[in-house]
Design an enzyme around this catalytic site. Structure first.
Site, short mmCIF file in Angstrom:
data_model
loop_
_atom_site.label_atom_id
_atom_site.label_comp_id
_atom_site.label_asym_id
_atom_site.label_seq_id
_atom_site.Cartn_x
_atom_site.Cartn_y
_atom_site.Cartn_z
N ALA A 139 57.36 36.14 52.44
CA ALA A 139 57.16 37.11 51.37
C ALA A 139 57.94 38.41 51.56
CB ALA A 139 55.66 37.37 51.19
N ARG A 173 59.88 32.79 42.29
CA ARG A 173 58.70 32.22 42.98
C ARG A 173 57.47 33.03 42.56
NH1 ARG A 173 59.13 30.45 49.07
NH2 ARG A 173 57.48 29.07 48.31
N ASP A 201 51.06 36.13 51.60
CA ASP A 201 52.02 36.24 50.51
C ASP A 201 51.52 37.14 49.38
OD1 ASP A 201 52.61 33.51 51.90
OD2 ASP A 201 54.44 34.08 50.85
N ASN A 253 48.27 32.57 51.32
CA ASN A 253 49.30 32.34 52.35
C ASN A 253 49.65 30.86 52.30
OD1 ASN A 253 50.98 33.34 54.52
ND2 ASN A 253 49.66 32.24 55.95
N LYS A 254 50.60 30.47 53.11
CA LYS A 254 51.10 29.08 53.15
C LYS A 254 49.95 28.07 53.16
CE LYS A 254 54.48 28.12 53.03
NZ LYS A 254 55.02 27.84 51.66
#
Lengths: 362, 362
Positions: free
Chosen positions: B55, B97, B247, B257-258
């Site tokens: 990010a 994104r 993120d 997050n991921k």
């Protein structure tokens, strides 16, 4: 016992003209290749390298290999095998993989039967024929038990259930119908419309390779996910049920299964999603009180550092590769067996099921 | 502000003679290749295809791309860019994104500054120079904030801590020192001897490829694990701490997050292992009340069905590929920022930190 018809090309262990033929599960789903594991050394390699995998399939394969070896010893020599021969071949096979107990259970059955035949003092030809037939019967018995177990499992599968499964506990793993996948397959055939999220199951990807293949062949809706997506789906209320197989179940119900099963069970617990194990009684190890006594196999770290033979990290990188983990009994809602669904307290229900089973066999 | 020296070859976004040069993170760790993303179209591709990822790195890269585009517009034309030009380039970059908020934050900063410069009525050459310098200063500012954040993080790292991290929140992800890895790196340099278990982070394997690479370069003991092994390790009491990046963080502390971070947070909660997020304040989105409003990007399912370009499942297999998940605030022990470690109740601590930060910048 009536033989169960299996789909073409899905039988992981078969006998043909006295030979033991394995589907090479390392090559699936891209190719269906066969591996002749009639010789003891070949079978040991096949188990270690996972040509054949899945606790029940390993058990049956090892029983066949042991009986074929004893048969060939008898036919080649001038006498029946000795007890020392039985011990040696059993020890060799048992050493191939430490976690699953079905292997030791199956070689133990062959050992006991061979000992009985030796005592009977029958001729070596009769011995050879009977011992191999015994292992072939074990294979058929496994199939019947899987189907029975799958029938019992129907009571816990709601209509249109969205199920997560981990690794492969289908035909390939269990020499026939399947355990976790057997329950799902039976539900599908009953018109219950199950739909499966398949954990890819790193590092060997048995989910993406084997379980997806089996489900797609059977026309059961299946969606592949990475192992780390299960929590996301549960949090979105997209999962009704988790079912996995097992490699060894202690007397108190603690269950060893493919690495990642424990994390899945914790996630299911956190989201109040029922978590079930499906396994035949040959997976139970009543001599082990709790899961802490189950030996965990550590495999080559190249399985983590490489994917499909390609390096995904650096030369010299350290990795860890425990092949199994243990899910404690309190995270398991029930254990589906051919003697019904066992419920907590497991120490009691497991003992009762094993006693009933042993009563029926005697 | 004094520029922070970075290790050779580890700077994911750099400027050189007015160009924007990215390390091609798709090629790591096997090759260090560079990607010229000075043109707007090239940068959009680079963000979508994850040439640059993480990010904060995406934010800085987008700010540079936007300012370079405005600079080139100004120099090529006979006037300064218009507000419509600003809106158009921001919209184009923001669309690449959806989940990480740093991208929109960074393009917003450039937008506001460009608007201010336009109002000042300066010449187009001065505009061109100043707007690109502004984005370059943002890069330097990011580095300083990462180091500050990492210092604050030291208070939660015990000596010889065994830490799990997920994905990559190091230099590559954050344009410099790192957030989650920054905290670990600072602890290592202080002699605290941290040791890291690195989640491989399927499906893109940023853990095995990027985090392992960074840790090994820095001489920090690192062990690669599959994502599904974290629970096993926690259960064995082999984990003292979990730290990941983020993120986007909502006003109440819910953190995207991921994919897999949420499962890790649930596992940490179950095992009473403290779970921390480390992220600069540009990761916070105070306009979003809770995590349920954070848009989750779904990426191409080929990322799941293939590994390193090789199919691991069947033709036509279905898969799911959410790129992120949201960890709810109650699973997060603290959020490490350049304004200190924020603690629950987050709605209050986040607001205070953002207010302090905004006060310092004005």
């Amino acid at each position: 016992m009536e033989a169960i018809k299996l789909d073409e090309g899905k039988m992981p262990v078969e006998t043909k003209d006295g030979k033991i033929i394995l589907i090479d599960q390392r090559k699936l789903p891209h190719a269906i290749e066969y591996f002749d594991a009639t010789e003891l050394e070949k079978m040991c390699f096949a188990i270690v390298d996972m040509v054949v995998r899945g606790a029940p399939s390993i058990g049956v394969a090892a029983a066949l290999a042991m009986s074929a070896h004893l048969r060939d010893l008898a036919l080649a020599g001038d006498r029946q095998p000795t007890l020392a021969d039985l011990d040696a071949v059993k020890a060799k096979l048992d050493a191939t993989r430490p976690t699953a107990v079905n292997l030791k259970w199956a070689t133990g059955e062959v050992h006991a039967h061979a000992k009985k035949l030796i005592k009977e003092g029958i001729g070596k030809e009769t011995f050879a024929e009977k011992i191999f037939q015994f292992a072939q019967d074990m294979l058929q018995d496994h199939l019947a038990r899987n189907k029975k177990l799958s029938e019992f499992g129907q009571s816990i599968v709601p209509e249109s259930a969205r199920v997560i499964t981990h690794c492969n506990a289908g035909s390939l793993a269990t020499c026939g119908w399947g355990t976790a996948l057997g329950v799902i397959k039976s539900a599908h055939l009953k018109g219950l419309n199950p739909r499966v999220f398949v954990d890819e199951t790193r590092p060997r990807n048995q989910g993406s390779k084997l379980t997806m293949w089996e489900l797609m062949q059977d026309g059961i809706p299946a969606t592949l996910i990475c192992d780390n997506m299960a929590g996301y789906l549960m949090n979105k209320n997209e999962v009704d049920l988790v079912i996995t197989g097992a490699d060894r179940i202690a007397a108190n119900g603690d269950s060893a299964n493919k690495i990642g099963t424990y994390s899945l069970a914790v996630l299911a617990h956190h989201h109040d999603v029922p978590f079930y194990i499906a396994a035949p009684l040959s997976t139970f190890d009543p001599e082990i009180a709790t899961g802490s006594q189950i030996p965990i196999e550590f495999r080559n770290t190249d399985e983590v550092l490489q994917i499909e033979g390609q390096s995904v990290s650096l030369q010299g990188a350290e990795a860890l590769n425990p092949a199994f983990d243990v899910t404690p009994n309190h995270l398991i809602k029930g254990i589906i067996t051919e003697q019904g669904i066992l419920r907590p307290p497991y120490t009691q229900s497991i003992k009762e099921a094993l006693d009933r089973n042993s009563g029926e066999r005697n």
